[in-house]
Design an enzyme around this catalytic site. Structure first.
Site, PDB file in Angstrom:
ATOM      1  N   GLY A 123       0.869  -1.166  -0.081  1.00  9.95           N
ATOM      2  CA  GLY A 123       0.026  -0.075   0.114  1.00  9.95           C
ATOM      3  C   GLY A 123       0.653   1.244  -0.133  1.00  9.95           C
ATOM      4  O   GLY A 123       0.186   2.157  -0.627  1.00  9.95           O
TER       5      GLY A 123
ATOM      6  N   ASP B 134       0.954   3.211   4.561  1.00  7.22           N
ATOM      7  CA  ASP B 134      -0.092   3.930   3.856  1.00  7.22           C
ATOM      8  C   ASP B 134      -1.393   4.316   4.788  1.00  7.22           C
ATOM      9  O   ASP B 134      -1.593   5.580   4.599  1.00  7.22           O
ATOM     10  CB  ASP B 134      -0.874   2.964   2.552  1.00  7.22           C
TER      11      ASP B 134
ATOM     12  N   ASP C 124      -5.386   1.520  10.661  1.00  6.88           N
ATOM     13  CA  ASP C 124      -6.748   1.017  10.834  1.00  6.88           C
ATOM     14  C   ASP C 124      -6.701   0.855  12.485  1.00  6.88           C
ATOM     15  O   ASP C 124      -6.943   1.519  13.503  1.00  6.88           O
ATOM     16  CB  ASP C 124      -7.099   0.332  10.023  1.00  6.88           C
TER      17      ASP C 124
ATOM     18  N   LYS D 273      -6.969   6.535  10.667  1.00  8.36           N
ATOM     19  CA  LYS D 273      -8.452   6.340  11.055  1.00  8.36           C
ATOM     20  C   LYS D 273      -8.929   6.704  12.535  1.00  8.36           C
ATOM     21  O   LYS D 273      -9.864   7.063  12.915  1.00  8.36           O
ATOM     22  CB  LYS D 273      -8.971   5.202  10.650  1.00  8.36           C
TER      23      LYS D 273
HETATM   24  P1  5GP Z   1      -4.304  -2.105  10.539  1.00  2.55           P
HETATM   25  O1  5GP Z   1      -3.473  -3.352  10.803  1.00  2.55           O
HETATM   26  O2  5GP Z   1      -4.171  -0.733  10.923  1.00  2.55           O
HETATM   27  O3  5GP Z   1      -5.973  -2.363  10.809  1.00  2.55           O
HETATM   28  O4  5GP Z   1      -4.431  -1.833   9.053  1.00  2.55           O
HETATM   29  C1  5GP Z   1      -3.406  -1.582   8.253  1.00  2.55           C
HETATM   30  C2  5GP Z   1      -3.473  -2.108   7.108  1.00  2.55           C
HETATM   31  O5  5GP Z   1      -4.660  -2.517   6.406  1.00  2.55           O
HETATM   32  C3  5GP Z   1      -2.973  -0.889   6.053  1.00  2.55           C
HETATM   33  O6  5GP Z   1      -1.652  -0.818   5.959  1.00  2.55           O
HETATM   34  C4  5GP Z   1      -3.639  -1.111   4.759  1.00  2.55           C
HETATM   35  O7  5GP Z   1      -2.862  -2.126   3.990  1.00  2.55           O
HETATM   36  C5  5GP Z   1      -4.819  -2.031   5.121  1.00  2.55           C
HETATM   37  N1  5GP Z   1      -6.154  -1.067   5.472  1.00  2.55           N
HETATM   38  C6  5GP Z   1      -6.427  -0.680   6.236  1.00  2.55           C
HETATM   39  N2  5GP Z   1      -7.486   0.230   6.244  1.00  2.55           N
HETATM   40  C7  5GP Z   1      -7.773   0.298   4.931  1.00  2.55           C
HETATM   41  C8  5GP Z   1      -8.557   0.978   3.880  1.00  2.55           C
HETATM   42  O8  5GP Z   1      -9.548   1.649   4.227  1.00  2.55           O
HETATM   43  N3  5GP Z   1      -8.500   0.626   2.717  1.00  2.55           N
HETATM   44  C9  5GP Z   1      -7.477  -0.121   2.272  1.00  2.55           C
HETATM   45  N4  5GP Z   1      -7.268  -0.397   0.793  1.00  2.55           N
HETATM   46  N5  5GP Z   1      -6.754  -0.692   3.082  1.00  2.55           N
HETATM   47  C10 5GP Z   1      -6.671  -0.544   4.250  1.00  2.55           C
HETATM   48 MG    MG Z   2      -0.404  -0.959   4.737  1.00  3.47          MG
END
Ligand code: 5GP
Ligand code: MG
Length: 201
Positions: A71, A127, A130, A158
């Protein structure tokens, strides 16, 4: 002039993953509709500002930018060019999302670093944050190599998580919605869109 009309491949056997919905602001990717939420100009302006800040913070140093694939590849390439630093670039790859629009919660390392970051100043480039699990995983992993310092740049946050380290450089704080474009995918499509789009519910 075509603007958001992109097809994955021209081959007739391949179903187009992206289609323009008749205007420049909304598109369909696979089965879902998305609308522009942050334009490329807004992203470019913000990335320039982050680059200037990073240039000041790391003046005289030689940091290593570590992009989290896939990403972050576009954000990283614009961010490093927005700095005037003598720097190095490396990537790690983790898998966390699969093809869905929600996190699986399980993270695996698919590609580790190619360089030694011991005693180096590291800037992790992500990128989007979340749940924060991916970033926590990456930072915990990199710290094991004893870098001199480690900071984090994330294009989008977020604001859903409390990490035990700050996100030093944030592009945009966004609502907890699913976004694509500028490196971010939906089932591997849409990474090459210039603008950032939000899922239309
Ligand atoms: P986390 O581990 O913080 O939940 O998510 C991180 C990874 O999930 C990010 O680096 C990204 O690759 C993916 N991700 C999280 N939220 C989104 C989103 O809204 N859109 C997309 N396309 N990928 C996301
Ligand atoms: Mg990512």
């Amino acid at each position: 002039m075509k603007s958001v009309l992109h097809y994955v491949l021209a081959a007739s056997t391949v179903v187009p993953a992206l289609a323009n919905n008749g205007n420049n602001k909304q598109i369909t990717v696979h089965d879902k509709k998305f609308a522009v939420s942050i334009t490329h100009d807004e992203v470019a302006q913000r990335v320039r500002t982050l680059g200037e800040q990073i240039s000041k913070d790391y003046a005289g140093k030689r940091p290593i930018f570590v992009g989290v694939l896939n990403g972050a590849f576009i954000f990283l390439s614009d961010l490093v060019r927005a700095t005037d630093l003598d720097c190095e670039i490396d990537f790690i790859k983790i898998a966390s999302y699969g093809d869905a629009t929600t996190s699986s919660g399980t993270i695996t390392l698919s590609k580790g670093l190619s360089c030694d970051i011991t005693d180096r100043d590291v800037i992790v480039v992500e990128d989007i944050v979340d749940s924060g699990l991916s970033l926590q995983f990456v930072v915990d992993l990199l710290k094991k190599s004893n870098p001199r310092s480690i900071r984090v740049a994330a294009l989008l946050d977020k604001n859903l998580c409390k990490l035990n380290f700050p996100i030093d450089y944030v592009g945009f704080n966004i609502k907890p919605e699913f976004v694509i474009g500028y490196g971010l995918d939906y089932a591997q499509a849409a990474r090459n869109l210039k603008d950032i789009y939000t899922l239309v519910l």
